[in-house]
Every structure is written in C-alpha cells, then in structure tokens.
Motif scaffolding. Structure first.
Motif, short mmCIF file in Angstrom:
data_model
loop_
_atom_site.label_atom_id
_atom_site.label_comp_id
_atom_site.label_asym_id
_atom_site.label_seq_id
_atom_site.Cartn_x
_atom_site.Cartn_y
_atom_site.Cartn_z
N ALA A 195 -59.97 27.24 -9.38
CA ALA A 195 -59.71 28.12 -8.36
C ALA A 195 -58.22 28.55 -8.21
CB ALA A 195 -60.16 27.97 -7.14
N ALA A 196 -57.78 29.77 -7.71
CA ALA A 196 -56.38 30.05 -7.41
C ALA A 196 -56.40 30.68 -5.95
CB ALA A 196 -56.28 31.10 -8.41
N ILE A 197 -55.52 29.95 -5.23
CA ILE A 197 -55.31 30.26 -3.86
C ILE A 197 -54.07 30.78 -3.32
CG2 ILE A 197 -55.02 29.09 -1.64
CD1 ILE A 197 -56.99 26.95 -2.64
N GLU A 198 -53.98 31.93 -2.86
CA GLU A 198 -52.71 32.48 -2.40
C GLU A 198 -52.36 31.82 -1.16
OE1 GLU A 198 -52.85 36.44 -0.67
OE2 GLU A 198 -51.08 36.82 -1.54
N GLU A 199 -51.23 30.95 -1.06
CA GLU A 199 -50.92 30.23 -0.01
C GLU A 199 -50.19 31.17 1.08
OE1 GLU A 199 -51.06 27.95 2.45
OE2 GLU A 199 -51.78 26.60 0.99
N LYS A 203 -45.14 26.98 2.37
CA LYS A 203 -44.13 27.82 1.68
C LYS A 203 -43.77 27.20 0.42
CE LYS A 203 -43.89 31.00 4.84
NZ LYS A 203 -44.74 32.50 4.84
N PHE A 204 -44.43 26.29 0.09
CA PHE A 204 -43.86 25.34 -1.15
C PHE A 204 -44.40 26.10 -2.28
CE2 PHE A 204 -47.75 23.37 -0.23
CZ PHE A 204 -48.46 23.15 -1.31
N SER A 205 -45.38 26.81 -2.10
CA SER A 205 -46.07 27.48 -3.58
C SER A 205 -46.61 28.72 -3.18
CB SER A 205 -46.75 26.52 -4.41
OG SER A 205 -47.31 27.28 -5.62
N PRO A 206 -46.50 29.66 -3.78
CA PRO A 206 -47.00 31.12 -3.25
C PRO A 206 -48.42 30.98 -3.84
CG PRO A 206 -45.63 31.47 -5.10
CD PRO A 206 -45.21 30.30 -4.87
N ILE A 207 -48.80 30.42 -4.98
CA ILE A 207 -49.97 30.26 -5.72
C ILE A 207 -50.39 28.69 -5.64
CG2 ILE A 207 -51.62 30.81 -7.48
CD1 ILE A 207 -51.07 33.38 -5.93
N THR A 227 -58.08 17.13 -3.80
CA THR A 227 -58.08 17.81 -4.94
C THR A 227 -56.69 17.87 -5.62
OG1 THR A 227 -59.93 19.23 -4.30
CG2 THR A 227 -58.98 19.74 -6.05
N VAL A 228 -56.48 17.82 -6.82
CA VAL A 228 -55.28 17.69 -7.47
C VAL A 228 -55.10 19.21 -7.94
CG1 VAL A 228 -53.86 17.01 -9.62
CG2 VAL A 228 -55.13 15.47 -8.18
N ALA A 229 -53.71 19.77 -7.82
CA ALA A 229 -53.60 21.08 -8.31
C ALA A 229 -52.42 21.20 -9.25
CB ALA A 229 -53.36 21.82 -6.98
N LEU A 230 -52.26 22.29 -9.67
CA LEU A 230 -50.87 22.72 -10.40
C LEU A 230 -50.35 23.85 -9.26
CD1 LEU A 230 -52.30 24.02 -13.83
CD2 LEU A 230 -51.32 21.77 -13.42
N HIS A 231 -49.16 23.56 -9.04
CA HIS A 231 -48.41 24.60 -8.01
C HIS A 231 -46.83 24.37 -8.01
CE1 HIS A 231 -47.16 20.89 -5.80
NE2 HIS A 231 -48.53 20.55 -5.57
N GLY A 232 -46.20 25.32 -7.49
CA GLY A 232 -44.88 25.09 -7.61
C GLY A 232 -44.17 24.37 -6.54
N TRP A 233 -42.83 24.33 -6.67
CA TRP A 233 -42.33 23.54 -5.79
C TRP A 233 -40.71 24.09 -5.41
CZ3 TRP A 233 -44.28 20.14 -2.67
CH2 TRP A 233 -43.73 19.34 -2.06
N ALA A 254 -43.37 29.04 -15.00
CA ALA A 254 -44.35 28.51 -15.57
C ALA A 254 -45.98 28.96 -14.54
CB ALA A 254 -44.38 27.06 -15.49
N LEU A 255 -45.73 28.83 -13.10
CA LEU A 255 -46.40 29.19 -12.36
C LEU A 255 -47.12 30.73 -12.48
CD1 LEU A 255 -48.35 28.13 -9.73
CD2 LEU A 255 -46.68 29.21 -8.31
N ARG A 256 -46.20 31.66 -12.81
CA ARG A 256 -46.43 32.90 -12.97
C ARG A 256 -47.30 33.21 -14.36
NH1 ARG A 256 -41.26 33.92 -11.05
NH2 ARG A 256 -40.46 33.99 -13.34
N LEU A 257 -47.18 32.33 -15.18
CA LEU A 257 -48.06 32.32 -16.24
C LEU A 257 -49.43 31.67 -15.95
CD1 LEU A 257 -48.82 33.15 -19.24
CD2 LEU A 257 -47.42 31.08 -20.22
N LEU A 258 -49.45 30.78 -15.68
CA LEU A 258 -50.59 29.78 -15.45
C LEU A 258 -51.52 30.62 -14.53
CD1 LEU A 258 -49.12 26.36 -14.40
CD2 LEU A 258 -50.57 26.70 -16.51
N ALA A 259 -50.86 31.44 -13.50
CA ALA A 259 -51.93 32.23 -12.70
C ALA A 259 -52.40 33.35 -13.20
CB ALA A 259 -50.89 32.74 -11.34
N THR A 260 -52.06 33.62 -14.36
CA THR A 260 -52.86 34.74 -15.10
C THR A 260 -53.93 34.36 -16.26
OG1 THR A 260 -51.39 34.59 -17.19
CG2 THR A 260 -50.56 36.11 -15.56
N LEU A 261 -54.09 32.88 -16.13
CA LEU A 261 -55.11 32.35 -16.89
C LEU A 261 -56.59 32.42 -16.35
CD1 LEU A 261 -53.22 29.06 -18.49
CD2 LEU A 261 -53.20 31.42 -19.26
#
Length: 270
Positions: A195-199, A203-207, A227-233, A254-261
């Motif tokens: 899934a993809a969540i807009e947080e 504030k630690f990660s926008p997606i 649940t383990v996730a990929l996220h920014g920091w 990296a997050l910007r690219l991952l969020a387009t997958l």
C-alpha cells in the motif's frame, strides 16, 4: 495488462485511515494498460459459495495464518507478474485444496495487488500480506482477479545498507539506506509494496509504503500490526546505519521514485 505511471500522475487520495492503522490517508498508485503477452484469463466456476467464503478471515496486514504455505523460494524473481483482486477471492492451501482465508479487494484502503510466485493451470500462488512472514496461498485466476505485469523490482541489501530499484533487471536507482537495529532487525525474504499512505499526522515521511512483511521483534508499532515499511527520514545521519525498529529508511529522492512504483511490486530483503 502492464502497469506504469502515466503523465500527470494517477494517484487518488482517500482520507479514511486512523493513525493506529499505519496512517490517516491512502495514496492508491496504479496505472494500467493492456499487456499483449498476458495469458488469457480463465473463468472456471467459483470454488465455493460466496456465503461460505464470507466465513473466512480476511488476509490483511492485521491477520495471522500460521498454517499458510510458506514461500518456497524467497530469493527468486517472479517476472513481474501480479494479480489485482477485484472482489473477495478464496485463498487455498493448494490448487483445489481447502480454503483458509480470503483476499479482500482493498488493503489499507488501497486496491489489493499481490505478486504471483507460481502458476499451475488456472491457479496462481501469491504472496500474502499477513503474518507469518513468507505466507502464501493459491487463488483461482478467474473473474475475481485481473492479471498484470510490472517491469519493476526492488532489492534491499540489509547488511550493506543499500537499496536498488530495477526496471527489466537494470538498476535505475541506488541509495544508501537505514535498516533495523541489531535487536529489531529488518526481516529478510521476498515481499512486496502492499500500500501507499500519505502521512498527515507525523512528519518523518510524507509517504509511507507498507510492505507485506512484519517485524519479528515487535507485534505492534504504535498500535498498528508491526508492518515493516519503506519510508523517509528527516535526519540523513541514519542512512548507512542499523538503527530503526525494522523499517527501511530511505532518502527523499529514493522515496519519490519508490512512490511511483505499482502496488504489488516485488521487494527482496536480502
């Protein structure tokens, strides 16, 4: 069909989750086009009555199916083949075997996409979003699902603290990332972007990109299912470090690219 991001984006935001359920809004990332190489969709009779299927527990990130078949080859690629669940579909122990769960059409308010790891006749073995890690099940390839293919895959070399995005096998992006600390390690194996969540609370990660895998140390993260996730920091000093609770912390680009997958994209945690 094949999956891609279209010009101008294809995101749809649905503001309906709570913070305890991993966030407060979902970003559904999909983009579909016909795949001339895709196998014809078979439409056999449903394996069981819909009323009977309703008795089964949903296979979601909140569920646990200890007797589910385990991933037979966690290091293998899958050719990018995915299934989109259009309506509740029974999850079987084996082709024509007993049903132990059902896959719902939504995961965290995102459409359910799961990677196919094996096919047999009119059946597909898929990775599940539920515990235990590496849980799989077999579903009929019929009118309840839609077959697709994505050219993308993600590799995370946990010990090397490195993440790579591949397109048709070629690396299109590579970054140093943060991973789980020694007492809360990032789980290994084959999983996928669930899934993809807009947080909008923290504030630690926008997606946040929840994966179909869970912490083996924590049963919950802040009330959610662990649940383990990929996220920014926000602090770049974490990149290259093993200091998280199990998630993979990635730089902004990296997050910007991952969020387009596409959802369902295979992720290897080595």
């Amino acid at each position: 069909m094949s999956l891609r991001r279209t010009a101008g984006g294809t995101a749809r935001v649905a503001r309906s989750l709570t913070a305890a359920a991993l966030g407060v809004a979902c970003l559904a990332l999909t983009g579909c086009a016909p795949d001339p190489d895709a196998a014809p969709v078979e439409r056999p009779p449903y394996a069981m009555a819909r009323a009977d299927l309703g008795m089964q527990a949903d296979s979601t990130t909140f569920a646990d199916f200890p007797t589910a078949p385990t991933d037979p080859d966690p290091a293998a690629a899958n050719g990018g083949v995915l299934l989109r669940v259009l309506s509740d579909v029974g999850v079987h122990q084996s082709p024509d075997g007993p049903v132990f769960a059902k896959l719902p059409a939504k995961q965290l308010n995102n459409p359910t996409w799961v990677p196919v790891i094996a096919e047999r006749g009119g059946w597909a073995q898929v990775l599940l979003p539920s515990r235990p890690n590496g849980a799989t099940g077999w579903v009929q390839v019929n009118g309840q699902v839609e077959r697709a293919r994505t050219p993308y895959a993600v590799d995370v070399e946990v010990d090397a603290r490195k993440l790579m995005v591949r397109r048709n096998g070629a690396v299109i992006g590579e970054w140093v990332v943060g991973v789980g600390a020694s007492d809360s390690p990032t789980p290994r194996g084959r999983t996928y972007i669930m899934a993809a969540i807009e947080e909008t609370v923290t504030k630690f990660s926008p997606i946040i990109l929840p994966l179909g895998t869970h912490s083996n140390t924590f049963s919950t993260y802040g009330g959610g299912p662990g649940t383990v996730a990929l996220h920014g920091w926000p602090d770049p000093s974490v990149f290259g470090q093993a200091s998280s609770d199990g998630c993979v912390r990635v730089p902004d680009d990296a997050l910007r690219l991952l969020a387009t997958l596409p959802l369902g994209t295979l992720v290897h945690l080595w």
